[in-house]
Design an enzyme around this catalytic site. Structure first.
Site, PDB file in Angstrom:
ATOM      1  CD  GLN A 120      -2.834  -1.457   0.348  1.00  0.00           C
ATOM      2  OE1 GLN A 120      -3.565  -0.514   0.101  1.00  0.00           O
ATOM      3  NE2 GLN A 120      -2.955  -2.640  -0.262  1.00  0.00           N
TER       4      GLN A 120
ATOM      5  CB  ALA B 176     -11.384   1.144   3.080  1.00  0.00           C
ATOM      6  CG  HIS B 177      -7.218   0.341   0.244  1.00  0.00           C
ATOM      7  ND1 HIS B 177      -6.282  -0.620  -0.057  1.00  0.00           N
ATOM      8  CD2 HIS B 177      -8.419  -0.276   0.167  1.00  0.00           C
ATOM      9  CE1 HIS B 177      -6.899  -1.752  -0.304  1.00  0.00           C
ATOM     10  NE2 HIS B 177      -8.180  -1.578  -0.175  1.00  0.00           N
ATOM     11  CG  ASN B 178      -7.102   3.343  -3.620  1.00  0.00           C
ATOM     12  OD1 ASN B 178      -6.518   2.522  -2.910  1.00  0.00           O
ATOM     13  ND2 ASN B 178      -6.507   3.967  -4.605  1.00  0.00           N
TER      14      ASN B 178
END
Lengths: 345, 345, 345
Positions: free
Chosen positions: B198, B239-241
């Site tokens: 990540q 969360a990511h993105n």
């Protein structure tokens, strides 16, 4: 540490059946306890296991026991008796008193006798720490905060400015007490939200325990309150101006919105959400994951989202699973009815 | 601090009804305000309480007021007017500028004018801290992270390497910005999950506020974004993105899965869960505890798990509680129908 | 860092279609990748975009590719191949070995070779830190805790006394391992709850990863266990005496109550709640936000609150939304039936 079963009978306040001279050195679980260990049975259904248990002593619920079933300590509350035995054989591992040279304690803070303040803790000016309280590494205690006697504040906890903590309160790692409440109003002049200042405090009364990563927001004005003896599990959110009564039990990941009043001895299951500005009556119980969108009467048991009386929710939930069946039956009834109607036409 | 009601009229931008010379020394809640204090009424239904209120001044919603009802400051937005009065009487309690000798600031970090960095904070090399920003004790600011001007970063916050924070951003205690996104792929060669690196960042734009114990994961590649003016309550997971628009309001314990796009001015109730890779349209509102498993149109209001239009959900929920009744009725209909069919046979 | 496509073919273990001499300098997302960058396609439906992608190299799922579609690296698992490329171009940014002079490491702790301990971390007496493990600022490692080799413990994490962490474990910021389990019994003598001492530990096996602000409570007696290779997302609650198997995937904000046994390779969606003392069988999958109130068989897929087989839940949920319609139909049927009954009377 060694104790005879007889000594443990005295410590736990139980009644001896069997040999009081056996020596016990530790506590253990029912499955793992050996001859030098004490264990306990809570559930009477498990008493039938007695012949196979190898423990040196067993705390059991009060009842009619015959000699020969092992060294039993019969008591009305085996959990509490076992807790007392735990305190003997496995006392809490706390650091000794003293202020660590690498702690940062303001000269204008007041620190009681026998306090332990560990490395990298910060105590701001005007803060008060009561006698024998333990402050672990990395704790932040803001300006004018007041912490009572015999508290344990684990590592990474933040207690922000002005908040008040009673005596014998335990706060687990990384919990936050006194963060700003969540309050904004749209402001056309700013073309954005304006922060509504949050200038009240949090007050946590005696004998409370808060788990890890709990968040308790300070009131906008006045106090957010957690009443004495209440226990709050990990990752719970308590919003600004909430008032929680005494001896409440709030399980992990519950969220309580602003200005809710939770009564005395209320029990709230895990992951419950409670909408703002309502009352949960004394002694009410709320099932896990429920969504409470209106007041709950005293001693009521509620479940579901939106929550309804638990018993009704259970019955409705059973039928929910059978909705496809029910729908099929309705369609079938309609067909049969149409047939009759056709014949009569 | 003392202000006359007249001065407060000027500060809050309201209209005076009553005596402008009365001296005010503090803010208070409606219930507790005394002669030297200013309070406010938001809800017009509470205006009938005016005769019994003892406050020295009361901010009220714009309307037709007669003299004699107290010293009133009438305004279109009482919350904002009161917020301005709060800022006068109870300004935020922030530490003064300077780098504490017990902070660890890399010689290769860049620190703006008037910055306050408190004890045991760590600022890694390449990091930038804008003018007048306050960094509380125990904060961790990773390598090359960039924080704008006039921010407040409360104790225990982590802002990991490379993340970017705008101006006037407030981050409450123990919040984590830039932890790794949750990404793994099963790898037969390892006979286990392989971590998917990540390596993106988190970007938080101007005027955002994040509560306590919030987690915002860094993107796998690219950016996780929180748009300017958005407000995020305690214990929220981003969360990511994920891309959150401007002026969004996200209440406590919400979870937003990877790559979701949340539009501008979206409002998300507490404990909502949103599945990955979907769009929540601008201005949408999502009821507390909902489970969003598909896209939500602009300005739509959704509730339930899986979520449906809020109005439909309300109607269905009412019937859910009556399912046992409904089932009984169906059984009864079936019986009556069978009787008719029997007579005809 | 520069690599030719040919070198990347070797690193990722794929098959080359196109020009192996092109030089790659970085990774990028599908949308943003330019001539000097490598990207990947996971979903075969996106292969039709190939002509418009400007990336210098593209990792694609194994298939029948014609020359001219770009420089492709075909592989059975594009995510893993891309992860290997990420490790080349964007290696993790970790601090070098050494104990920071502002860390507080007990002389009676044991620290392995190549360990990095950063500022304001605390390592208590009796604790062990394995070779090459990285401990970020502000971490607290309690007495006698044991951490294996090659771990990464991010800032603000607490690992309390006696807990055991395996090798290659990653723990993200502000996570708490070993806080007391939530156990009390009402004690009439105290007229309040008595704390049941929590004297077990947490054991986390090799290759686990825990997100940010996760809480894992220590066992009352014995161990709370997270089996090797399991991955836990942010803000998850794992209660005392829970046993999680190997290679489990637990998404954000899940709550697992005391003494639950979660099998190997179980997958639990976000915000799920699991009641205490039950078994989740190996390979089971649980849909997001479910409430698990009873055991789940091996390999079963469950959803809903209370949870039922996922497929049944989907069907029932569709009908839930149509309950008002269904109720109307039942009322209509009743009317028609009454009419027939009337005619017959």
């Amino acid at each position: 540490m060694k104790k005879t079963v007889e000594q443990l009978v005295e410590i736990t306040g139980g009644r001896l059946i069997g040999d009081g001279n056996v020596v016990i050195r530790d506590v253990a679980s029912l499955e793992e306890a050996g001859p030098g260990e004490i264990t306990f049975i809570l559930d009477k259904a498990k008493l039938k296991l007695l012949p196979s248990i190898k423990a040196g002593a067993i705390i059991v619920p009060e009842g009619d026991y015959q000699p020969g079933a092992g060294n039993l300590i019969a008591t009305r509350n085996p959990q509490i008796a076992f807790a007392k035995a735990m305190d003997v054989f496995r006392p809490a591992l706390l650091p000794g008193p003293g202020i660590h040279p690498k702690a940062e304690v303001s000269a204008r803070a007041s620190v009681g006798e026998g306090v332990s303040i560990q490395a990298y803790a910060v105590v701001e000016k005007g803060a008060t720490i009561g006698p024998r309280t333990v402050v672990y590494p990395g704790v932040y205690i803001g300006q004018d905060a007041r912490i009572g006697a015999d508290c344990i504040i684990y590592s990474g906890v933040a207690i922000r400015e002005g908040c008040i903590i009673g005596d014998r309160v335990i706060v687990h790692c990384n919990t936050v007490i006194g963060s700003d409440g969540f309050g904004y109003a749209w402001d056309n002049d700013l073309n954005g939200y304006r922060k509504l200042p949050q200038r009240g405090i949090v007050r946590i009364d005696d004998d409370c325990e808060l788990g890890a990563c709990v968040t308790v927001d300070r009131a906008a004005i006045g106090e957010t309150v957690i009443g004495s003896g209440s226990k709050i599990d990990n990752l719970v959110q308590v919003a600004h101006n909430v008032k929680i009564g005494e001896h409440a039990i709030i399980v992990a990941q519950v969220g309580i919105a602003g200005s809710v009043r939770v009564g005395d001895r209320v029990q709230i299951g895990g992951q419950v959400g409670i909408v703002g500005h309502i009352d949960i009556g004394d002694g009410a119980m709320i099932g896990a994951q429920s969504g409470i969108s209106g007041p709950v009467p005293s001693k009521a048991i509620y479940s579901g989202t939106p929550a309804i009386p638990h018993h009704d929710w259970l019955k409705a939930s059973v039928i929910f699973a059978k909705l496809p069946e029910l729908k099929k039956k309705i369609n079938e009834l309609e067909k049969r009815l149409a047939e009759i109607e056709g014949k009569k036409g």
